[in-house]
Design an enzyme around this catalytic site. Structure first.
Site, PDB file in Angstrom:
ATOM      1  N   ASP A  94      27.711  31.061  14.080  1.00 43.35           N
ATOM      2  CA  ASP A  94      28.184  32.217  14.852  1.00 43.35           C
ATOM      3  C   ASP A  94      28.298  31.913  16.343  1.00 43.35           C
ATOM      4  O   ASP A  94      28.110  32.787  17.184  1.00 43.35           O
ATOM      5  CB  ASP A  94      27.263  33.448  14.629  1.00 43.35           C
ATOM      6  CG  ASP A  94      27.193  33.826  13.165  1.00 43.35           C
ATOM      7  OD1 ASP A  94      28.201  33.671  12.466  1.00 43.35           O
ATOM      8  OD2 ASP A  94      26.115  34.269  12.719  1.00 43.35           O
TER       9      ASP A  94
ATOM     10  N   LYS B  52      33.104  29.701  16.737  1.00 43.76           N
ATOM     11  CA  LYS B  52      34.007  28.636  16.255  1.00 43.76           C
ATOM     12  C   LYS B  52      35.411  29.176  15.964  1.00 43.76           C
ATOM     13  O   LYS B  52      36.407  28.564  16.304  1.00 43.76           O
ATOM     14  CB  LYS B  52      33.438  27.993  14.970  1.00 43.76           C
ATOM     15  CG  LYS B  52      32.089  27.303  15.178  1.00 43.76           C
ATOM     16  CD  LYS B  52      31.516  26.776  13.882  1.00 43.76           C
ATOM     17  CE  LYS B  52      31.063  27.842  12.928  1.00 43.76           C
ATOM     18  NZ  LYS B  52      29.926  28.675  13.374  1.00 43.76           N
TER      19      LYS B  52
ATOM     20  N   GLY C 148      31.675  33.404   8.609  1.00 44.75           N
ATOM     21  CA  GLY C 148      32.358  34.605   9.080  1.00 44.75           C
ATOM     22  C   GLY C 148      32.899  34.286  10.458  1.00 44.75           C
ATOM     23  O   GLY C 148      32.134  34.150  11.398  1.00 44.75           O
ATOM     24  N   HIS C 149      34.212  34.080  10.561  1.00 43.51           N
ATOM     25  CA  HIS C 149      34.827  33.671  11.820  1.00 43.51           C
ATOM     26  C   HIS C 149      35.716  34.809  12.310  1.00 43.51           C
ATOM     27  O   HIS C 149      36.613  35.254  11.597  1.00 43.51           O
ATOM     28  CB  HIS C 149      35.639  32.381  11.618  1.00 43.51           C
ATOM     29  CG  HIS C 149      34.784  31.224  11.197  1.00 43.51           C
ATOM     30  ND1 HIS C 149      35.272  29.975  10.889  1.00 43.51           N
ATOM     31  CD2 HIS C 149      33.427  31.116  11.038  1.00 43.51           C
ATOM     32  CE1 HIS C 149      34.275  29.169  10.556  1.00 43.51           C
ATOM     33  NE2 HIS C 149      33.148  29.842  10.635  1.00 43.51           N
TER      34      HIS C 149
ATOM     35  N   GLN D 137      29.173  27.270   9.737  1.00 41.67           N
ATOM     36  CA  GLN D 137      27.729  27.222  10.018  1.00 41.67           C
ATOM     37  C   GLN D 137      27.467  26.396  11.291  1.00 41.67           C
ATOM     38  O   GLN D 137      28.332  26.334  12.139  1.00 41.67           O
ATOM     39  CB  GLN D 137      26.943  26.678   8.818  1.00 41.67           C
ATOM     40  CG  GLN D 137      26.922  27.626   7.605  1.00 41.67           C
ATOM     41  CD  GLN D 137      28.164  27.552   6.738  1.00 41.67           C
ATOM     42  OE1 GLN D 137      28.576  26.477   6.336  1.00 41.67           O
ATOM     43  NE2 GLN D 137      28.763  28.676   6.438  1.00 41.67           N
TER      44      GLN D 137
END
Ligand code: GDP
Ligand code: IMO
Ligand code: MG
Length: 429
Positions: A13, A16, A40-41, A223
């Protein structure tokens, strides 16, 4: 260097997705090489927010987007994520999107097992995303995974199902669960096969062609290094290698393909899930940073734990992952503080450490040694040039750069795509 590999250098988080989206317009292909839909991007472009868990962030700019063999793929999630993005006006078709045909699948039984184990683990629980990532990687390494290419051969899946069910039925029995419903699993796979197969191909071949033509490839890590299965805060980690080297093995290219390694680093620290976190703040400053930084998980909505910048772990991540330069994100979240702290070392049983020791108990026991700097009252939000940053923010960036022994290539000052300060172009370095 023609290619760039983006990796998270903390506990995920770091931002990225935003940086990959910004760099994607300069790339010819964007490749996910590990993890799955545990990622989750978040991308913010004008008034639109895109949340991607499985698809490479390049898909939003229409850049050729590839899911490599190192990813674990939930085919039903894939379909729903594609439909969601199409609903936001993104075009996704076999011309701009491909999936490695040797990618292992995440099945409903993996999600079941993830949940059952977490519940049974009590105080030892890892706090996974519950998406079946660990069990799917276990089956890959255990040589009983069903892979994307198997979807074209579902009528001859019996020997593989025997192997898979022999393992899972025993585990399920231990949790008082019925055996795997093979017919239902096969029916579900039959129902999704054609959708996935339209994108499936040996992507190593496509990437070889792209590379030969001199194209620039952007690898998108998920990650962060502290969640790496080897180098992270084991056992509170994910089940893949998140370090830069995986870009090669997880996509089918040789080690030189990784090119410039861009570590994404948040200007403070966050973590979601259990495990050690030396600089964690459980006071009002932590709460304030969490609120200003909107620190809630994209995947599970869980509140992220928040702490001061930890130069020890980032220096370690940069070394382990061969980081060429970093993108420092979310500096705007620190605006308005009287002072900011940076952890420069740890104290443990009267010893000073300049690295994060490997044992979980030591990792939990280390006491951070802080250096305090003056904060800045001016706003950095939305700054697009280094000259626009207040003097104390510049000092903070420079001090971080010194402590982590790695140059800062980019600074991000808001969630918005273009609020990005470029100091060195990773594609040109
Ligand atoms: P990722 O998993 O590394 O892609 O990061 P996430 O998307 O899970 O979390 C990063 C969050 O911070 C997202 O909500 C982004 O929109 C947001 N973000 C990214 N860069 C910045 C920044 O420079 N400033 C602020 N305020 N938010 C940012
Ligand atoms: P992105 O790509 C932050 C964490 C989980 C849990 C541990 C194991 O958005 O940075 P898993 O479901 O992978 O078995 O969970 O890893 N985790 C993440 N934390 N960002 C992520 O991805 C994460 N993906 C997994 O919270 O602690
Ligand atoms: Mg995320």
């Amino acid at each position: 260097m023609a290619n760039v590999t983006v990796i998270g250098a903390q506990w995920g988080d770091e931002g990225k997705g935003k940086i990959v989206d910004w760099l994607a317009s300069r790339a010819d292909a964007v490749v996910r090489f590990q993890g799955g839909h545990n990622a989750g991007h978040t991308l913010v472009v004008g008034d639109t927010t895109y949340k991607l868990s499985l698809l490479p962030s390049g898909i939003v700019t229409g850049t050729l987007s590839i899911i490599g063999n190192g990813v674990v793929l939930d085919p039903w999630h894939l379909k729903s994520e594609i439909e969601k993005l199409e609903g936001q006006g993104v075009t996704i078709n076999p011309d701009n999107f491909a999936i490695a045909d040797n990618c292992p699948l995440i099945l409903p039984i993996h999600r079941d097992l993830d949940g059952l184990r977490e519940t049974a683990a009590g105080s030892g629980k890892i706090g996974t995303t519950g998406r079946g990532i660990g069990p799917a990687y276990e089956d890959k390494v255990g040589r009983r995974a069903i892979r994307v290419c198997d979807l074209a051969h579902l009528d001859s899946l019996e020997p593989q199902l025997d192997r898979l069910c022999a393992h899972h039925d025993a585990l399920r029995a231990g949790f008082d669960q019925p055996p795997v419903d093979r017919e239902r699993l096969l029916d579900d796979l039959r129902g999704i096969a054609d959708f996935v197969l339209q994108f499936a191909q040996p992507v190593w071949k496509r990437l070889k062609k792209v590379r030969k033509a001199g194209a620039k490839i952007l690898f998108e890590g998920a990650q962060g290094v502290l969640l790496d299965i080897d180098h992270g805060t084991y056992p509170f980690v994910t089940s893949s290698n998140t370090v830069s080297g995986t870009a090669a093995s997880g996509s089918g290219l040789g080690p030189s393909a990784t090119g410039y390694v861009l570590g994404i680093v948040k200007a403070y620290t966050t973590r979601v899930g259990s495990g050690p976190f030396p600089t964690e703040l459980e006071d009002e400053i932590g709460q304030r940073l969490g609120e200003r930084g909107h620190e809630f998980g994209t995947v599970t909505g869980r509140q992220r734990r928040v702490g001061w910048f930890d130069a020890v772990i980032v220096r370690q991540s940069c070394a382990i992952s061969g980081v060429t330069g970093i993108a420092l994100t979310k500096i705007d979240v620190l605006d308005g503080l009287d002072e900011v702290k940076i952890c420069t070392g740890y104290r443990l049983r009267n010893n000073v450490y300049d690295y994060f020791p490997s044992h979980a108990a030591d990792q939990a026991a280390v006491e951070p040694i802080y250096e305090t700097m003056e904060g800045w009252k001016e706003s950095t939000a939305g700054a697009r040039s280094f000259a626009d940053l207040p003097a104390n923010a510049v000092k903070y960036v420079q001090r971080i750069q010194e402590l982590i022994e790695t140059p800062v290539a980019l600074v991000s000052t808001s969630p918005e795509r273009d609020d990005t300060i470029l100091m060195r172009d990773p594609f040109m370095d």
